[in-house]
Write a protein that holds these residues in place. Structure first.
Motif, mmCIF file in Angstrom:
data_model
loop_
_atom_site.group_PDB
_atom_site.id
_atom_site.type_symbol
_atom_site.label_atom_id
_atom_site.label_comp_id
_atom_site.label_asym_id
_atom_site.label_seq_id
_atom_site.Cartn_x
_atom_site.Cartn_y
_atom_site.Cartn_z
ATOM 1 N N VAL A 33 38.733 38.891 17.799
ATOM 2 C CA VAL A 33 37.605 38.244 17.127
ATOM 3 C C VAL A 33 38.020 36.862 16.640
ATOM 4 C CG1 VAL A 33 36.454 40.371 16.406
ATOM 5 C CG2 VAL A 33 38.214 39.367 14.940
ATOM 6 N N ILE A 34 37.022 35.989 16.545
ATOM 7 C CA ILE A 34 37.241 34.633 16.051
ATOM 8 C C ILE A 34 36.138 34.301 15.060
ATOM 9 C CG2 ILE A 34 37.392 32.184 16.650
ATOM 10 C CD1 ILE A 34 38.181 33.038 19.499
ATOM 11 N N ASN A 35 36.525 33.907 13.858
ATOM 12 C CA ASN A 35 35.581 33.361 12.888
ATOM 13 C C ASN A 35 35.513 31.856 13.164
ATOM 14 O OD1 ASN A 35 34.207 32.292 10.704
ATOM 15 N ND2 ASN A 35 35.266 33.534 9.172
ATOM 16 N N TYR A 36 34.421 31.414 13.770
ATOM 17 C CA TYR A 36 34.360 30.023 14.222
ATOM 18 C C TYR A 36 34.438 29.023 13.076
ATOM 19 C CZ TYR A 36 29.369 29.750 12.945
ATOM 20 O OH TYR A 36 28.177 29.743 12.248
ATOM 21 N N LYS A 37 34.131 29.462 11.862
ATOM 22 C CA LYS A 37 34.192 28.538 10.728
ATOM 23 C C LYS A 37 35.628 28.134 10.399
ATOM 24 C CE LYS A 37 29.749 29.816 8.780
ATOM 25 N NZ LYS A 37 28.991 30.390 7.648
ATOM 26 N N ASN A 38 36.579 28.901 10.888
ATOM 27 C CA ASN A 38 37.990 28.524 10.725
ATOM 28 C C ASN A 38 38.463 27.559 11.801
ATOM 29 O OD1 ASN A 38 38.184 30.264 8.523
ATOM 30 N ND2 ASN A 38 38.828 31.996 9.791
ATOM 31 N N TYR A 39 37.608 27.294 12.786
ATOM 32 C CA TYR A 39 37.951 26.409 13.910
ATOM 33 C C TYR A 39 36.755 25.490 14.171
ATOM 34 C CZ TYR A 39 41.341 30.114 14.174
ATOM 35 O OH TYR A 39 42.312 31.030 13.844
ATOM 36 N N PRO A 40 36.567 24.485 13.294
ATOM 37 C CA PRO A 40 35.301 23.740 13.267
ATOM 38 C C PRO A 40 35.164 22.605 14.267
ATOM 39 C CG PRO A 40 36.718 23.005 11.482
ATOM 40 C CD PRO A 40 37.447 24.116 12.172
ATOM 41 N N THR A 41 36.120 22.438 15.177
ATOM 42 C CA THR A 41 36.027 21.395 16.192
ATOM 43 C C THR A 41 36.275 21.987 17.567
ATOM 44 O OG1 THR A 41 38.364 20.779 16.169
ATOM 45 C CG2 THR A 41 36.914 19.693 14.546
ATOM 46 N N SER A 42 35.878 21.247 18.593
ATOM 47 C CA SER A 42 36.079 21.721 19.957
ATOM 48 C C SER A 42 37.556 21.892 20.276
ATOM 49 C CB SER A 42 35.430 20.735 20.935
ATOM 50 O OG SER A 42 35.559 21.187 22.259
ATOM 51 N N VAL A 43 38.390 20.969 19.790
ATOM 52 C CA VAL A 43 39.834 21.058 20.055
ATOM 53 C C VAL A 43 40.438 22.276 19.377
ATOM 54 C CG1 VAL A 43 42.056 19.932 19.684
ATOM 55 C CG2 VAL A 43 40.087 18.580 20.437
ATOM 56 N N ALA A 44 40.077 22.493 18.116
ATOM 57 C CA ALA A 44 40.599 23.661 17.389
ATOM 58 C C ALA A 44 40.151 24.957 18.037
ATOM 59 C CB ALA A 44 40.152 23.604 15.927
ATOM 60 N N MET A 45 38.895 24.999 18.474
ATOM 61 C CA MET A 45 38.391 26.205 19.128
ATOM 62 C C MET A 45 39.077 26.419 20.472
ATOM 63 S SD MET A 45 36.507 28.886 19.104
ATOM 64 C CE MET A 45 35.455 28.620 17.662
ATOM 65 N N LYS A 46 39.283 25.358 21.238
ATOM 66 C CA LYS A 46 39.960 25.485 22.526
ATOM 67 C C LYS A 46 41.368 26.059 22.337
ATOM 68 C CE LYS A 46 42.159 22.119 24.327
ATOM 69 N NZ LYS A 46 42.600 20.840 24.941
ATOM 70 N N ASN A 47 42.089 25.572 21.329
ATOM 71 C CA ASN A 47 43.439 26.069 21.079
ATOM 72 C C ASN A 47 43.433 27.538 20.684
ATOM 73 O OD1 ASN A 47 44.513 23.555 21.662
ATOM 74 N ND2 ASN A 47 44.525 22.879 19.521
ATOM 75 N N LYS A 48 42.448 27.925 19.882
ATOM 76 C CA LYS A 48 42.340 29.327 19.487
ATOM 77 C C LYS A 48 42.009 30.201 20.692
ATOM 78 C CE LYS A 48 41.999 32.900 16.715
ATOM 79 N NZ LYS A 48 43.218 33.534 16.148
ATOM 80 N N LEU A 49 41.075 29.758 21.516
ATOM 81 C CA LEU A 49 40.718 30.528 22.710
ATOM 82 C C LEU A 49 41.919 30.702 23.632
ATOM 83 C CD1 LEU A 49 37.198 29.032 23.546
ATOM 84 C CD2 LEU A 49 37.686 31.349 22.740
ATOM 85 N N SER A 50 42.732 29.677 23.748
ATOM 86 C CA SER A 50 43.921 29.762 24.599
ATOM 87 C C SER A 50 44.893 30.822 24.093
ATOM 88 C CB SER A 50 44.621 28.404 24.663
ATOM 89 O OG SER A 50 43.787 27.439 25.265
ATOM 90 N N ARG A 51 44.925 31.016 22.758
ATOM 91 C CA ARG A 51 45.831 32.016 22.182
ATOM 92 C C ARG A 51 45.289 33.433 22.338
ATOM 93 N NH1 ARG A 51 46.240 27.909 18.229
ATOM 94 N NH2 ARG A 51 44.869 29.001 16.765
ATOM 95 N N VAL A 52 43.988 33.621 22.116
ATOM 96 C CA VAL A 52 43.437 34.989 22.177
ATOM 97 C C VAL A 52 43.046 35.380 23.602
ATOM 98 C CG1 VAL A 52 42.636 34.930 19.790
ATOM 99 C CG2 VAL A 52 41.066 34.301 21.625
ATOM 100 N N CYS A 53 42.913 34.393 24.485
ATOM 101 C CA CYS A 53 42.589 34.667 25.889
ATOM 102 C C CYS A 53 43.650 34.021 26.794
ATOM 103 C CB CYS A 53 41.205 34.125 26.253
ATOM 104 S SG CYS A 53 39.851 34.723 25.242
ATOM 105 N N PRO A 54 44.899 34.425 26.687
ATOM 106 C CA PRO A 54 45.962 33.774 27.476
ATOM 107 C C PRO A 54 45.756 33.945 28.979
ATOM 108 C CG PRO A 54 46.770 35.796 26.465
ATOM 109 C CD PRO A 54 45.426 35.530 25.859
ATOM 110 N N GLY B 113 25.912 27.904 21.812
ATOM 111 C CA GLY B 113 25.974 26.526 22.282
ATOM 112 C C GLY B 113 26.848 25.649 21.405
ATOM 113 N N GLY B 114 26.642 24.310 21.499
ATOM 114 C CA GLY B 114 27.373 23.369 20.673
ATOM 115 C C GLY B 114 28.841 23.269 21.038
ATOM 116 N N TYR B 115 29.663 22.912 20.051
ATOM 117 C CA TYR B 115 31.081 22.644 20.318
ATOM 118 C C TYR B 115 31.834 23.887 20.781
ATOM 119 C CZ TYR B 115 32.834 24.862 16.021
ATOM 120 O OH TYR B 115 33.172 25.769 15.060
ATOM 121 N N ILE B 116 31.356 25.074 20.382
ATOM 122 C CA ILE B 116 32.023 26.302 20.831
ATOM 123 C C ILE B 116 31.949 26.406 22.347
ATOM 124 C CG2 ILE B 116 31.925 28.828 20.791
ATOM 125 C CD1 ILE B 116 30.897 28.605 17.894
#
Length: 344
Positions: A201-222, A233-236
């Motif tokens: 799971v990802i709480n998107y409010k902890n990753y408020p930019t496209s770059v931060a979200m991309k880095n998180k996705l790379s970690r949870v979806c290696p 939609g949006g930056y996510i």
């Protein structure tokens, strides 16, 4: 002859951003059984469905249809009871519970041939608006037919704790996928992980930019993302295109982050079509109405999942007909978990 006082919420002003009571007018008039015609029923609404598409229809521009007309009853699905019927049929009679699209009004006169009978002894009535209703229909057909999930693949779901997302996530698990859910609070991510059994799971409010979200996705979806079911939609969504696999399927069901203010003047985002080219991915928009005539097909498979509890769900129920406009606003402030419903 019986006369009833009928309250109605009239959609009277187009919102530019969030919707609230100022965009509606509460009116009252009488409705009488004396005016019933052959093949009609008088129904009393008990539960009102609150859905993001309502805000899309309030745009001043054409979407999949013309804008919701001003100075008319706000449209929407309801669960109602038949309190009078002109010439009962073998299928419908007074006292039966039905699903109808008669909108934000307490009473309505409606043709019986457009009503769907509900059985309150099998599943709760509110399920007809959520887990066994329109949100489930687009979750079911959108994922299975556009996503084509295969065992062992990774499915990412945005808005995963909402009415559609909670169904998509669980069908993904039933089909043997690794499921990653994105939601907007720790309470919602806990629901996804602990109740629905989502893998990550990802709480998107902890990753408020496209770059931060991309880095998180790379970690949870290696291993990358094979399917993305998008309700937000949006930056996510911008970030997702950086992590998709070869042949990924991207299903666009909703863009709720853009509805309050972005429909007529959409946000500018990064250009990502080269990623679709490199990965030979597909993007498919899906609408629930495209599968309306296949409702029985969905119910045959999903109703047993509800009865044996392999499919779980939550509902947020707001009491009071007077709270309908504010309840719609709740969707865009993230105040609901699961299906949002107003009880009369």
């Amino acid at each position: 002859m019986t006369v009833f006082k009928n309250k109605q919420w009239i959609y009277s002003k187009r919102p530019e951003k969030l919707v609230d009571n100022s965009h509606y007018t509460l009116k009252e008039h009488t409705i009488s059984t004396a005016h019933m015609k052959q093949g009609q029923a008088l129904i009393r609404s008990e539960f009102f469905s609150i859905d993001p598409y309502m805000r899309i229809q309030q745009s001043s521009q054409n979407t999949w249809e013309k804008p919701h007309p001003l100075n008319t009853v706000q449209g929407g699905a309801v669960v109602a009871q038949i309190i009078a019927i002109k010439d009962p049929t073998d299928k419908l009679k007074e006292g039966d519970w039905v699903l109808s699209y008669t909108g934000w009004q307490e009473y309505a006169m409606v043709a019986v041939n457009i009503l769907r009978k509900l059985d309150p002894n099998t599943v709760p009535l509110t399920t007809a608006l959520g887990i066994l209703g329109m949100p489930a229909r687009i979750a079911y057909f959108g994922l299975l037919e556009s996503g084509r999930p295969q065992k062992g693949e990774t499915l990412l779901v945005s808005g995963a704790s909402g009415a559609v997302g909670q169904v998509v996530a669980q069908i993904g698990k039933i089909k043997g996928c690794k499921v990653v859910g994105i939601a907007g609070s720790d309470e919602k991510t806990s629901y996804l992980k602990e109740i629905l059994g989502v893998d990550e799971v990802i709480n998107y409010k902890n990753y408020p930019t496209s770059v931060a979200m991309k880095n998180k996705l790379s970690r949870v979806c290696p291993e990358g993302i094979d399917m993305y079911y998008d309700n937000v939609g949006g930056y996510i969504t911008d970030a997702v295109f950086e992590t998709i696999n070869l042949g990924a399927r991207i299903i666009i069901c909703g863009q709720i982050s853009q509805y309050s203010g972005g429909l007529d003047n959409p946000e500018l985002g990064p250009r990502f079509l080269h990623k679709i080219l490199y990965k030979r991915a597909t993007i498919q928009g899906v609408l629930a109405r495209d599968y309306t005539d296949r409702m029985d097909e969905m119910l045959r498979e999903m109703t047993p999942w509800i009865l044996d509890r392999s499919l779980k769900y939550k509902e947020t129920i707001v009491n009071g007909f007077e709270n309908l406009p504010n309840a719609l606003n709740m969707l865009f402030l993230g105040k609901n978990i699961g299906k949002l419903i107003v009880k009369r």
